[in-house]
Design a protein around this motif. Structure first.
Motif, PDB file in Angstrom:
ATOM      1  N   TRP A 128       3.894   3.834  14.587  1.00 35.50           N
ATOM      2  CA  TRP A 128       2.846   4.843  14.701  1.00 35.50           C
ATOM      3  C   TRP A 128       3.301   6.112  13.986  1.00 35.50           C
ATOM      4  O   TRP A 128       4.286   6.738  14.373  1.00 35.50           O
ATOM      5  N   LYS A 146       2.350   1.592  10.591  1.00 35.31           N
ATOM      6  CA  LYS A 146       1.122   0.801  10.445  1.00 35.31           C
ATOM      7  C   LYS A 146      -0.103   1.521  11.017  1.00 35.31           C
ATOM      8  O   LYS A 146      -1.233   1.193  10.665  1.00 35.31           O
ATOM      9  N   PHE A 147       0.123   2.487  11.915  1.00 36.49           N
ATOM     10  CA  PHE A 147      -0.976   3.184  12.578  1.00 36.49           C
ATOM     11  C   PHE A 147      -0.992   4.648  12.146  1.00 36.49           C
ATOM     12  O   PHE A 147       0.043   5.309  12.166  1.00 36.49           O
ATOM     13  N   ALA A 183     -10.031   6.066   6.736  1.00 38.05           N
ATOM     14  CA  ALA A 183      -9.826   4.610   6.785  1.00 38.05           C
ATOM     15  C   ALA A 183     -10.075   3.969   5.425  1.00 38.05           C
ATOM     16  O   ALA A 183      -9.398   3.001   5.051  1.00 38.05           O
ATOM     17  N   HIS A 208      -3.830   0.104   6.581  1.00 33.65           N
ATOM     18  CA  HIS A 208      -3.334   0.684   7.829  1.00 33.65           C
ATOM     19  C   HIS A 208      -4.443   0.653   8.883  1.00 33.65           C
ATOM     20  O   HIS A 208      -5.618   0.553   8.559  1.00 33.65           O
ATOM     21  N   THR A 209      -4.026   0.749  10.135  1.00 38.73           N
ATOM     22  CA  THR A 209      -4.975   0.930  11.233  1.00 38.73           C
ATOM     23  C   THR A 209      -5.107   2.419  11.502  1.00 38.73           C
ATOM     24  O   THR A 209      -4.102   3.109  11.734  1.00 38.73           O
ATOM     25  N   THR A 261      -6.340   5.328  13.913  1.00 42.80           N
ATOM     26  CA  THR A 261      -6.675   5.498  15.328  1.00 42.80           C
ATOM     27  C   THR A 261      -7.636   6.675  15.498  1.00 42.80           C
ATOM     28  O   THR A 261      -7.386   7.776  15.011  1.00 42.80           O
ATOM     29  N   ASN A 281     -10.932  -1.262  10.070  1.00 38.72           N
ATOM     30  CA  ASN A 281      -9.525  -0.921  10.299  1.00 38.72           C
ATOM     31  C   ASN A 281      -9.360   0.324  11.177  1.00 38.72           C
ATOM     32  O   ASN A 281      -8.298   0.951  11.190  1.00 38.72           O
ATOM     33  N   ILE A 282     -10.412   0.663  11.911  1.00 36.67           N
ATOM     34  CA  ILE A 282     -10.309   1.770  12.873  1.00 36.67           C
ATOM     35  C   ILE A 282     -10.137   1.208  14.277  1.00 36.67           C
ATOM     36  O   ILE A 282     -10.877   0.325  14.705  1.00 36.67           O
ATOM     37  N   LEU A 283      -9.132   1.721  14.967  1.00 32.64           N
ATOM     38  CA  LEU A 283      -8.916   1.407  16.381  1.00 32.64           C
ATOM     39  C   LEU A 283      -9.495   2.555  17.197  1.00 32.64           C
ATOM     40  O   LEU A 283      -9.006   3.687  17.139  1.00 32.64           O
ATOM     41  N   THR A 310     -17.856  -2.295  17.781  1.00 33.36           N
ATOM     42  CA  THR A 310     -16.558  -2.802  17.333  1.00 33.36           C
ATOM     43  C   THR A 310     -15.867  -3.545  18.470  1.00 33.36           C
ATOM     44  O   THR A 310     -16.126  -3.278  19.652  1.00 33.36           O
ATOM     45  N   ASN A 366     -12.490  -3.622  18.221  1.00 33.55           N
ATOM     46  CA  ASN A 366     -11.143  -3.057  18.084  1.00 33.55           C
ATOM     47  C   ASN A 366     -11.054  -1.785  18.922  1.00 33.55           C
ATOM     48  O   ASN A 366     -11.172  -0.665  18.408  1.00 33.55           O
TER      49      ASN A 366
END
Length: 530
Positions: free
Chosen positions: A196, A259-260, A293, A299-300, A302, A321-323, A357, A359
């Motif tokens: 993160w 990755k986040f 994004a 990448h994810t 957030t 790719n959005i959490l 979503t 996710n």
């Protein structure tokens, strides 16, 4: 006939002994062992480190040092590795039954096998061996229990476990320990997780200072109170977007394993007044996050659904790719995940997001965020909430609790939450009993009486347990009324007497008692002012 019967008895006894020999795995006998730990030649650094810890624990438990090898041997082995390694040894395991982070522990002939489909799953299996089969416990940072044994004998094992949730985070004093997370099969919370990127939360106001920024570039910010107070960035300013993307790119270059990426709004503590409505909205913040994004598709990103942005207008959909991290700030923690309550706005908001979503991660609060020191009888409510999220289709959870060692029984709260995030169907009462016995020794029955009495008083009062509830609220007709507190004091006085000669247990009991004492004093102060 007699000879025949004697022969049959002898034969059955022999077969029984042989079957028993096959069924059991004798890892240690009379503090001796001929077992090796076998790992793949290309084992990663994390596996090697964890296997060395396993080797160390065998020494602490059974006073034996198991050698570590990458070779086959005529000696019995604890074989640890992934699918390819096991198949190269001619070992077949039911990998189709495993999910990410899941594991298999199996006894086969004289061998003990630990495997998974990813590295974390294998590590989870190793720590489960230590806890479930060797009797070790990691109750808290200050309480790791390691039994001493002359013999370690395992009955036949085929243990296949999968996590209930894909992401399991505990943002608490205990959960911010790497070792604690490994023992309890948790993901590292973002604060200490290298995957993160930092800053990870409320990122806009960390990239753009609300204190100094408006003096130099007032056009970069959104203002309330007739333009006097900068509350966040200006989400409609393209220059702001480009500057933030540039800053993120620099940080990604410096942290290539991340990755986040956080793209969430600042923490606005004030309510939006009517004259300020329209200046900032969830649509603006999500649109901003979507554009980030697009820039970082690998990448994810957030995005925080929180405060004014928790309710989605459904006008805009988050990119793939959005959490979305949705915060459950619903006041009544007694029914935090009550789908039947039409007034539970969190559930309504969550269900709207679920149409947009899949996710989604829930950010939940399992302590009194405003009065951390006060007793908070939610121990039997934790399971209800976590199971509720599972039933709602949530597979990622971030639980927030005490981030400093304060408040009574915070260690138990973290322990229960960690266990339930892996398996919400565990017996909560057994978990509580096991923890109390290990953490408080002979005082355990009295601490349990204290917990159960608090829970009983809360339920009987039918007063909601609030996330930010002032202890004064509960001092009239709920679990902190004078008569209830006196009952708690009697239990805790017995607890103190039971461990008076043990300084470690005594210190822990004293901390619980001190929490109640401080709370009682706080209630008294407030009463005198009224």
């Amino acid at each position: 006939m007699m000879r025949c019967s004697v022969f049959l008895f002898f034969l059955m006894s022999l077969m029984s002994c042989k079957a028993q020999t096959i069924q059991t795995v004798v890892l240690v006998e009379n503090n001796q062992s001929n077992y090796q730990i076998c790992i793949p030649p290309n084992a990663g650094e994390n596996i090697i480190k964890t296997v060395r810890e396993l080797q160390s624990y065998f020494f602490k438990i059974g006073n034996v040092k198991l050698s570590i090898t990458t070779e086959k041997s005529a000696l019995p082995q604890i074989i640890i590795g992934g699918k390819d390694f096991m198949e190269s040894r001619g070992i077949e395991l039911p990998y189709t039954e495993l999910k990410k982070d899941g594991f298999i522990i199996k006894t086969e002939n004289k061998h003990l096998l630990i495997s998974g489909i990813n590295e974390k799953g294998i590590i989870n299996g190793i720590y489960t061996l230590l806890e479930k089969y060797l009797g070790c416990r990691f109750y808290a940072r200050d309480a790791i229990v390691i039994p001493q044994k002359e013999n370690i004998i395992l009955e036949p094992i085929l243990d296949i476990q999968n996590p209930a949730f894909e992401i399991r985070m505990l943002n608490s004093y205990e959960g911010l320990s790497v070792e604690y997370c490994k023992w309890h099969k948790l993901d590292l919370p973002p604060r200490i997780n290298p995957l993160w990127l930092k800053p990870w939360i409320h990122t806009t106001t960390k990239y753009f200072s609300l204190k100094w920024g408006p003096k130099k570039h007032p056009e970069y910010f959104t203002y309330f109170n007739k333009g006097k107070d900068a509350v966040d960035i200006n989400y409609e300013n393209n220059e702001v977007l480009e500057i933030m993307i540039g800053k993120i790119k620099k940080r990604v270059q410096d942290h290539p394993t991340a990755k986040f990426i956080g793209a969430s709004q600042g923490d606005m503590t004030r309510k939006i007044k009517s004259e300020d409505k329209g200046k900032i909205s969830g649509d603006m913040t999500l649109g901003f996050a979507n554009r980030i994004a697009q820039t970082f598709p690998d990448h994810t990103i957030t995005y925080l659904a929180y405060q004014y942005s928790r309710s989605s207008s459904e006008n805009i959909k988050p990119l793939g790719n959005i959490l979305v991290i949705i915060c459950n700030t619903w006041g009544n923690r007694t029914k935090a995940v009550d789908t039947k309550n039409p007034g539970n706005k969190f559930i309504k908001d969550l269900q709207v997001w679920q149409k947009l979503t899949d996710n989604i991660m829930v950010w939940d609060y399992i302590y009194n965020t405003k009065y951390e020191f006060a007793p908070y009888p939610n121990f039997y409510l934790l399971q209800q909430a976590i199971k509720g999220y599972k039933d709602l289709g949530i597979n990622k959870i971030f639980e927030e609790s005490h981030r400093q060692p304060s408040g009574g029984l915070y260690e138990l709260r973290s322990y229960l939450t960690a266990k339930l995030l892996w398996n919400p169907d565990l017996d909560i009462d057994s978990l509580i009993t096991d923890f109390l016995n290990g953490y408080y020794g002979d005082a355990a029955p009295y601490i349990k009486n204290y917990i159960q009495e608090m829970n009983k008083q809360l339920k009987a009062s039918k007063i909601p347990l609030l996330r930010t509830g002032n202890p004064k609220i509960y001092s009239r007709i709920s679990f902190l009324r004078p008569l209830a507190i006196r009952k708690y004091e009697l239990y805790l006085e017995k607890a103190k007497r039971s461990v008076v000669d043990d300084p470690i247990f005594k210190k822990r009991v004293d901390k619980v008692y001190e929490t109640l004492k401080v709370t009682k004093s706080e209630i008294g102060k407030r009463s005198s002012k009224e």
